[in-house]
Write a protein that holds these residues in place. Structure first.
Motif, mmCIF file in Angstrom:
data_model
loop_
_atom_site.group_PDB
_atom_site.id
_atom_site.type_symbol
_atom_site.label_atom_id
_atom_site.label_comp_id
_atom_site.label_asym_id
_atom_site.label_seq_id
_atom_site.Cartn_x
_atom_site.Cartn_y
_atom_site.Cartn_z
ATOM 1 N N TYR A 16 42.743 64.376 67.676
ATOM 2 C CA TYR A 16 43.055 63.568 66.496
ATOM 3 C C TYR A 16 41.922 63.726 65.481
ATOM 4 O O TYR A 16 40.751 63.570 65.819
ATOM 5 N N ILE A 22 46.930 65.639 63.977
ATOM 6 C CA ILE A 22 46.570 65.903 65.361
ATOM 7 C C ILE A 22 46.827 67.378 65.634
ATOM 8 O O ILE A 22 47.863 67.923 65.243
ATOM 9 N N TYR A 54 47.253 57.291 65.683
ATOM 10 C CA TYR A 54 47.855 58.434 64.973
ATOM 11 C C TYR A 54 48.084 58.147 63.490
ATOM 12 O O TYR A 54 47.900 59.025 62.640
ATOM 13 N N LYS A 324 52.703 66.465 68.579
ATOM 14 C CA LYS A 324 52.936 65.867 67.259
ATOM 15 C C LYS A 324 54.402 65.449 67.110
ATOM 16 O O LYS A 324 54.694 64.385 66.539
#
Length: 358
Positions: A16, A22, A54, A324
């Motif tokens: 990340y 990411i 995220y 992802k």
């Protein structure tokens, strides 16, 4: 694995860097410091905390960081009692050991509590390191895939055990996401008389039905009215808020019976409204719970041996290269409950054949 071998070895990792950024890239295999052990990861889950990281909303998670803390895998080195090859999971809490909660056996609410995958690199990689006291062997009959559910299931076990729940009671669970389902499963397996699940997402609501729970669809009318109708006008003995949404906090005390208990499991992002007058009139206990204790982890592992289709909760298994896509699907409200990232699935083939078999 000796030091020379490790320094020559790289591993695939999901790193990340910032909001919605990411990347799967190579990193050096970590060296476990004193008191820590090295685990080869088989499966790791995406949880609500990971989603929060995220989108860039977690205050402590700073890139570059390997995220992830729900995992199963194989012990490689560094543990004083478990042999190499043992199939394990990790209780990913990092605590100071010095504050009053730590000194009185309540390290899960350490004043300086940290987490693998936030405050150090986590499990979305081929290898992860963790303190030896946080490593738990999987029961013999639990697959590595199911073993990755022990951490969220331990959250459910802790919520139920801390609530004061008594077998035979009626329980209401708000939210059929991974934690809500783990609370519902824990209630069922620990002896609830009835478990009622309220959920807005049609896919998750249907899954709750298929797993044998009574359900409430908010599209069919007031949740409180439906709860009262199902409970002879009394409400639930125990209500568990696993949704973390103001629309739930507003009705939590209304759906709970007189002298019942309302348990806040979800982590609210902002202060939420709650009807304290109802709590006073009805003498309702409002209980907050956080993560889990070592005992909760042990019980969660034991529950995985019960006759329940735990792997049905795993709606998607994706390779690390697609991590992802897993995040984006969950954030878009896709038809999913638990998404696992498969990292070393070949380890599953050798389950029960290695030196970890005791």
């Amino acid at each position: 694995m000796n030091e020379k071998e490790r320094t020559r070895m790289n591993m695939k990792s999901a790193v990340y860097y910032g909001a919605s950024n990411i990347r799967v890239e190579e990193k050096q295999v970590p060296t476990p410091p004193a008191g820590w052990a090295l685990v080869k990861v088989s499966y790791t889950g995406i949880c609500g905390t990971d989603l929060n990281i995220y989108v860039g909303a977690h205050p402590r998670a700073k890139g570059p960081l390997v995220i992830g803390h729900e995992l199963s895998g194989t012990l490689l080195e560094g543990h004083p009692t478990l042999p190499t090859g043992t199939q394990v999971t990790v209780r990913p809490l990092l605590f100071c050991g010095e504050c009053e909660p730590c000194q009185t056996g309540k390290s899960h609410v350490c004043k300086n509590l940290q987490l693998v995958g936030i405050d150090c690199d986590g499990s979305m990689a081929e290898y992860v390191v963790a303190p030896v006291e946080t490593i738990h062997a999987l029961p013999k009959n639990v697959s590595l895939k199911a073993g990755a559910l022990i951490e969220p299931l331990a959250v459910g076990v802790h919520a139920v055990r801390q609530s004061g729940f008594v077998p035979g009671d009626t329980a209401l669970v708000f939210g059929a996401g991974p934690i809500g389902m783990c609370v519902a499963v824990s209630l069922q397996l620990l002896g609830a008389g009835r478990v009622i699940v309220a959920e807005t997402n049609p896919f998750r609501l249907q899954m709750a039905k298929e797993l044998g729970f009574e359900t409430i669809d908010p599209q069919e009318g007031s949740i409180v009215e439906q709860v009262l109708m199902k409970t002879d006008g009394n409400g639930a003995d125990f209500s568990f808020d696993c949704a973390g949404h103001p629309s739930v906090s507003e009705i939590l005390t209304h759906a709970t019976k007189i002298r019942g208990t309302a348990v806040v499991v979800a982590a609210y992002k902002k202060p939420a409204p709650i009807d304290l007058l109802q709590a006073m009139f009805k003498e309702i206990t409002i209980k907050g719970v956080r993560v889990y204790t070592p005992k909760d982890f042990e019980i969660a592992a034991q529950l995985l041996e019960k006759p329940f289709d735990f792997e049905k909760l795993i709606t998607h298994v994706m390779p690390l290269e697609d991590v992802k896509s897993g995040f984006d699907m969950l954030l878009s409200g896709g038809n999913a409950v638990k998404v696992l990232i498969s990292i070393n699935p070949e380890e599953e083939v050798s389950r029960g054949m290695g030196s970890g078999e005791q």
